[in-house]
Design a protein around this motif. Structure first.
Motif, mmCIF file in Angstrom:
data_model
loop_
_atom_site.group_PDB
_atom_site.id
_atom_site.type_symbol
_atom_site.label_atom_id
_atom_site.label_comp_id
_atom_site.label_asym_id
_atom_site.label_seq_id
_atom_site.Cartn_x
_atom_site.Cartn_y
_atom_site.Cartn_z
ATOM 1 N N ARG A 48 85.589 21.077 67.752
ATOM 2 C CA ARG A 48 84.949 22.375 67.979
ATOM 3 C C ARG A 48 85.983 23.503 67.993
ATOM 4 N NH1 ARG A 48 82.084 20.769 71.676
ATOM 5 N NH2 ARG A 48 83.463 21.155 73.449
ATOM 6 N N LYS A 96 85.256 15.633 70.305
ATOM 7 C CA LYS A 96 84.269 16.703 70.081
ATOM 8 C C LYS A 96 84.881 18.070 70.378
ATOM 9 C CE LYS A 96 80.091 13.991 71.225
ATOM 10 N NZ LYS A 96 79.256 14.285 70.027
ATOM 11 N N GLN A 106 81.159 16.893 66.086
ATOM 12 C CA GLN A 106 80.176 17.093 67.147
ATOM 13 C C GLN A 106 79.048 16.063 67.073
ATOM 14 O OE1 GLN A 106 81.338 19.582 69.196
ATOM 15 N NE2 GLN A 106 82.899 19.524 67.584
#
Length: 271
Positions: free
Chosen positions: A92, A88, A79
Motif C-alpha cells: 500500500r 499489505k 492488498q
C-alpha cells in the motif's frame, strides 16, 4: 576546620574533572550526540528545464515512469493476494508513493518534451503475471523479490544521473527519485524475507592505467587510520576544566592556610 573543608572541596573538584575526562576517553559516544541524518533540501534545486539533455537523461525519466506503471498495480495486488498484514502495508505504501513520483515524472517529461510509455515493458508484465498466479506466502516471496531486485538495479542508475546530468529538471527528479527508492528498499527489507544472498554482488574495484583505484588509495594511505571515536576537543576541554578547577581549589586551599596561620599568630601575640 577550614583546612579540612578546603581539602574536601579540592578532592571533589579534581575527582569530578578526572572522572569526566575518563568517561569521554572510555565512552566517547556518551561525550557527544550523534547528529541526525540530513534530508536533502530539494527546494534549493532549480527546475527550469535548463541545461543540455542527454540521451541518458531521457532514458532515466522513462525508466522512472515504467517503474510506477508496474509497481502501482503490484502494490494493489498485495492488498488482495497476501495474507500478511506487513506485506499489505508495504504494498500500500509503495503504490501510494509511486503515484506521487509518477506525477513528478510526468511533469518533468512535459517540461522537457519527453514522450512517456503508457504500459509496463515486457519484463515488468512478466513479473505482474507471476504475481497474478500466486497467492499467500508464494505471492509475498515473488512480490518482495521482484521489487527488491528492480530497486537494486535502478538505484545506481539514479546516482549516476544525479551526479552527471547537465539538466536541472532531471537533476531534481533524480534527487527526488533517490529518496523514494531508498524508502522503498527499506520497506521491502523490513518484510524479513529478502534473500540477500541472491542479490548481485558489486563489481570488484578496477585500476586504470596501472594506478590504484581511489578506494585502494584511501585504504592504503598511512594517515587514514581507524578513529577510536574519541572526540579530542571534548577531551581537551575536560582536561582544561579539570586543571582550572584544580588551580582554583589549590588557591582556595592556600588562602585558607594563610588565613589560618595569621589567625594563629594573632592569637599567639595577643596572648
Amino acid at each position: 576546620m577550614a583546612v579540612a573543608s578546603s581539602l574536601y572541596l579540592w578532592r571533589r573538584l579534581w575527582g569530578t574533572a578526572i572522572l569526566s575526562a575518563a568517561l569521554i576517553l572510555l565512552l566517547p559516544e556518551k561525550g557527544r550526540a550523534e547528529p541526525g541524518v540530513p534530508v536533502p533540501p530539494n527546494n534549493l534545486l532549480s527546475d527550469r528545464g535548463a541545461g543540455a539533455l542527454a540521451a541518458a537523461d531521457r532514458d532515466f525519466v522513462i525508466k522512472v515512469r515504467l517503474a510506477g506503471l508496474w509497481e502501482i498495480p503490484a502494490g494493489e495486488m498485495a492488498q488482495d493476494k497476501s495474507a500478511d498484514p506487513r506485506i499489505k502495508e508495504i504494498g500500500r505504501n509503495i503504490a501510494a508513493q509511486h503515484v506521487v513520483l509518477d506525477k513528478l515524472t510526468r511533469d518533468a517529461a512535459q517540461k522537457l518534451g519527453i514522450v512517456l510509455p503508457d504500459a509496463p515493458n515486457s519484463d515488468q508484465q512478466g513479473w505482474l503475471g507471476e504475481m497474478r498466479e500466486a497467492d499467500g506466502t508464494q505471492f509475498d516471496e515473488i512480490y518482495i523479490d521482484r521489487l527488491r531486485a528492480a530497486h537494486g538495479k535502478i538505484f545506481p542508475a539514479i546516482a549516476t544521473i544525479r551526479a552527471s546530468t547537465r539538466n536541472d529538471t532531471v537533476r531534481k527528479l533524480a534527487q527526488r527519485a533517490n529518496q523514494f527508492v531508498m524508502t522503498h528498499m527499506t520497506l521491502l527489507e523490513s518484510s524479513g524475507i529478502v534473500d540477500f544472498g541472491s542479490l548481485p554482488t558489486a563489481p570488484p574495484p578496477s585500476a586504470a592505467a596501472g594506478q590504484p583505484s581511489a578506494t585502494a588509495q584511501v585504504l592504503s594511505a598511512p594517515e587514514q587510520r581507524p578513529s577510536s571515536g574519541t572526540n579530542t576537543p571534548l577531551v581537551l576541554l575536560a582536561l582544561a576544566g579539570g586543571l582550572a578547577a584544580g588551580a582554583f581549589a589549590t588557591r582556595q586551599l592556600a588562602g585558607n592556610r594563610r588565613q589560618t596561620h595569621r589567625s594563629r599568630r594573632g592569637r599567639y601575640y595577643d596572648g
